[in-house]
Motif scaffolding. Structure first.
Motif, PDB file in Angstrom:
ATOM      1  N   VAL A 125       0.807  -1.223  -0.049  1.00 14.25           N
ATOM      2  CA  VAL A 125       0.041   0.003  -0.135  1.00 14.25           C
ATOM      3  C   VAL A 125       0.831   1.321  -0.020  1.00 14.25           C
ATOM      4  CG1 VAL A 125      -1.989  -1.279   1.177  1.00 14.25           C
ATOM      5  CG2 VAL A 125      -0.164   0.116   2.444  1.00 14.25           C
ATOM      6  N   SER A 126       0.112   2.398  -0.223  1.00 10.32           N
ATOM      7  CA  SER A 126       1.045   3.669  -0.445  1.00 10.32           C
ATOM      8  C   SER A 126       0.351   4.556   0.606  1.00 10.32           C
ATOM      9  CB  SER A 126       1.081   4.254  -1.797  1.00 10.32           C
ATOM     10  OG  SER A 126      -0.228   4.539  -2.343  1.00 10.32           O
ATOM     11  N   SER A 127      -1.016   4.391   0.885  1.00  7.75           N
ATOM     12  CA  SER A 127      -1.496   5.187   1.920  1.00  7.75           C
ATOM     13  C   SER A 127      -1.416   4.699   3.441  1.00  7.75           C
ATOM     14  CB  SER A 127      -2.996   5.377   1.646  1.00  7.75           C
ATOM     15  OG  SER A 127      -3.794   5.558   2.594  1.00  7.75           O
ATOM     16  N   PRO A 128      -0.912   5.674   4.070  1.00  2.00           N
ATOM     17  CA  PRO A 128      -0.647   5.346   5.347  1.00  2.00           C
ATOM     18  C   PRO A 128      -2.000   4.627   6.335  1.00  2.00           C
ATOM     19  CG  PRO A 128       0.160   7.679   5.149  1.00  2.00           C
ATOM     20  CD  PRO A 128      -0.443   6.932   3.892  1.00  2.00           C
ATOM     21  N   ALA A 129      -3.133   5.254   5.768  1.00  2.00           N
ATOM     22  CA  ALA A 129      -4.333   4.627   6.247  1.00  2.00           C
ATOM     23  C   ALA A 129      -4.744   3.384   6.231  1.00  2.00           C
ATOM     24  CB  ALA A 129      -5.701   5.510   5.571  1.00  2.00           C
ATOM     25  N   LEU A 130      -4.089   2.717   5.241  1.00  2.00           N
ATOM     26  CA  LEU A 130      -4.260   1.297   4.698  1.00  2.00           C
ATOM     27  C   LEU A 130      -3.097   0.379   5.554  1.00  2.00           C
ATOM     28  CD1 LEU A 130      -5.246   1.579   1.057  1.00  2.00           C
ATOM     29  CD2 LEU A 130      -6.747   0.981   2.960  1.00  2.00           C
ATOM     30  N   TRP A 132      -2.594  -0.889   7.746  1.00  3.92           N
ATOM     31  CA  TRP A 132      -3.160  -2.223   8.696  1.00  3.92           C
ATOM     32  C   TRP A 132      -2.933  -3.287   7.850  1.00  3.92           C
ATOM     33  CZ3 TRP A 132      -7.467  -4.698   7.012  1.00  3.92           C
ATOM     34  CH2 TRP A 132      -8.268  -3.866   6.380  1.00  3.92           C
ATOM     35  N   LEU A 133      -3.041  -3.192   6.376  1.00  3.88           N
ATOM     36  CA  LEU A 133      -3.046  -4.329   5.451  1.00  3.88           C
ATOM     37  C   LEU A 133      -1.477  -4.992   5.505  1.00  3.88           C
ATOM     38  CD1 LEU A 133      -5.136  -2.973   2.742  1.00  3.88           C
ATOM     39  CD2 LEU A 133      -5.610  -4.896   4.169  1.00  3.88           C
ATOM     40  N   THR A 134      -0.638  -4.250   5.773  1.00  5.78           N
ATOM     41  CA  THR A 134       0.766  -4.698   5.967  1.00  5.78           C
ATOM     42  C   THR A 134       1.294  -5.110   7.272  1.00  5.78           C
ATOM     43  OG1 THR A 134       1.746  -2.493   6.275  1.00  5.78           O
ATOM     44  CG2 THR A 134       1.203  -3.081   3.990  1.00  5.78           C
ATOM     45  N   GLU A 135       0.316  -4.944   8.251  1.00 11.25           N
ATOM     46  CA  GLU A 135       0.691  -5.155   9.545  1.00 11.25           C
ATOM     47  C   GLU A 135      -0.056  -6.414  10.485  1.00 11.25           C
ATOM     48  OE1 GLU A 135       0.207  -1.272  11.258  1.00 11.25           O
ATOM     49  OE2 GLU A 135       1.788  -0.550  10.309  1.00 11.25           O
ATOM     50  N   SER A 136      -0.714  -7.072   9.461  1.00 14.18           N
ATOM     51  CA  SER A 136      -1.488  -8.309   9.953  1.00 14.18           C
ATOM     52  C   SER A 136      -1.260  -9.458   8.837  1.00 14.18           C
ATOM     53  CB  SER A 136      -2.956  -8.059   9.897  1.00 14.18           C
ATOM     54  OG  SER A 136      -3.093  -7.038  11.121  1.00 14.18           O
ATOM     55  N   LEU A 137      -1.643 -10.679   9.488  1.00  9.11           N
ATOM     56  CA  LEU A 137      -1.602 -11.814   8.621  1.00  9.11           C
ATOM     57  C   LEU A 137      -3.004 -12.280   8.030  1.00  9.11           C
ATOM     58  CD1 LEU A 137       0.518 -14.403  10.583  1.00  9.11           C
ATOM     59  CD2 LEU A 137       1.115 -13.196   8.442  1.00  9.11           C
ATOM     60  N   PHE A 138      -3.223 -12.463   6.847  1.00  9.57           N
ATOM     61  CA  PHE A 138      -4.645 -12.674   6.170  1.00  9.57           C
ATOM     62  C   PHE A 138      -4.397 -14.180   5.553  1.00  9.57           C
ATOM     63  CE2 PHE A 138      -3.727  -8.076   6.347  1.00  9.57           C
ATOM     64  CZ  PHE A 138      -5.000  -7.780   6.467  1.00  9.57           C
ATOM     65  N   VAL A 139      -5.606 -14.697   5.548  1.00  8.67           N
ATOM     66  CA  VAL A 139      -5.961 -15.966   4.845  1.00  8.67           C
ATOM     67  C   VAL A 139      -7.236 -15.722   4.212  1.00  8.67           C
ATOM     68  CG1 VAL A 139      -4.696 -17.402   6.470  1.00  8.67           C
ATOM     69  CG2 VAL A 139      -7.214 -16.952   7.255  1.00  8.67           C
ATOM     70  N   GLY A 140      -7.477 -16.861   3.391  1.00  8.72           N
ATOM     71  CA  GLY A 140      -8.763 -16.719   2.396  1.00  8.72           C
ATOM     72  C   GLY A 140      -9.191 -17.958   2.050  1.00  8.72           C
TER      73      GLY A 140
END
Length: 157
Positions: A125-130, A132-140
């Motif tokens: 991401v380039s936005s500080p508001a996003l 959180w997408l780089t600071e957690s693990l995700f599964v799907g």
């Protein structure tokens, strides 16, 4: 000491439209182990905590390791409704019976419950508001249809 049990928080549902797969043939080399298949991504939609579109131009770079299993590596760009971009790198495993996988390859519908399709997306991401997408693990989890892939992403809390 009690360790916390992870909780899955739904983050986004994606519908990713795809073009006809390109069968690139058997690959060889140190880290290769199957048939290379490339599936162009033509667009799509994202809903949930993230809302926007899947931009055309990405692809799913698959290694088909057997008649029942494929190693998936999809790369694509989301454009959120607020104009921000999110680059998605999504590693996945898809497996099923020989018969069901053959149907998927022929472009025939298969009941999603018959296919194991799990993924682990990561984001740039380039936005500080996003951030959180780089600071957690995700599964799907996902399902392949003749013209699209449908996925649901969860943040591991």
């Amino acid at each position: 000491m009690t360790l916390p049990t992870p909780i899955l928080e739904p983050v986004a549902d994606l519908t990713v439209f795809v073009a006809t797969p390109i069968e690139a043939g058997q690959v060889t080399g140190l880290n290769s182990r199957g048939r290379r298949r490339i599936i162009p991504i033509t667009g799509g939609k994202v809903t949930g905590q993230l809302s926007g579109t899947v931009l055309p131009g990405g692809a799913d770079f698959q290694i088909v390791v057997s008649d029942t299993c494929a190693d998936l590596d999809a790369r694509y760009l989301l454009q959120l409704d607020n104009g921000e971009h999110v680059f998605v790198m999504n590693r996945a495993l898809r497996r099923g019976s020989v018969e069901d996988i053959a149907k998927l390859v022929r472009g025939e519908p298969v009941d999603p419950a018959a296919i194991y399709f799990r993924c682990a997306p990561t984001f740039e991401v380039s936005s500080p508001a996003l951030a959180w997408l780089t600071e957690s693990l995700f599964v799907g989890t996902g399902a392949r249809f003749p013209d699209r892939v449908e996925m649901r992403f969860f943040r591991v809390m």
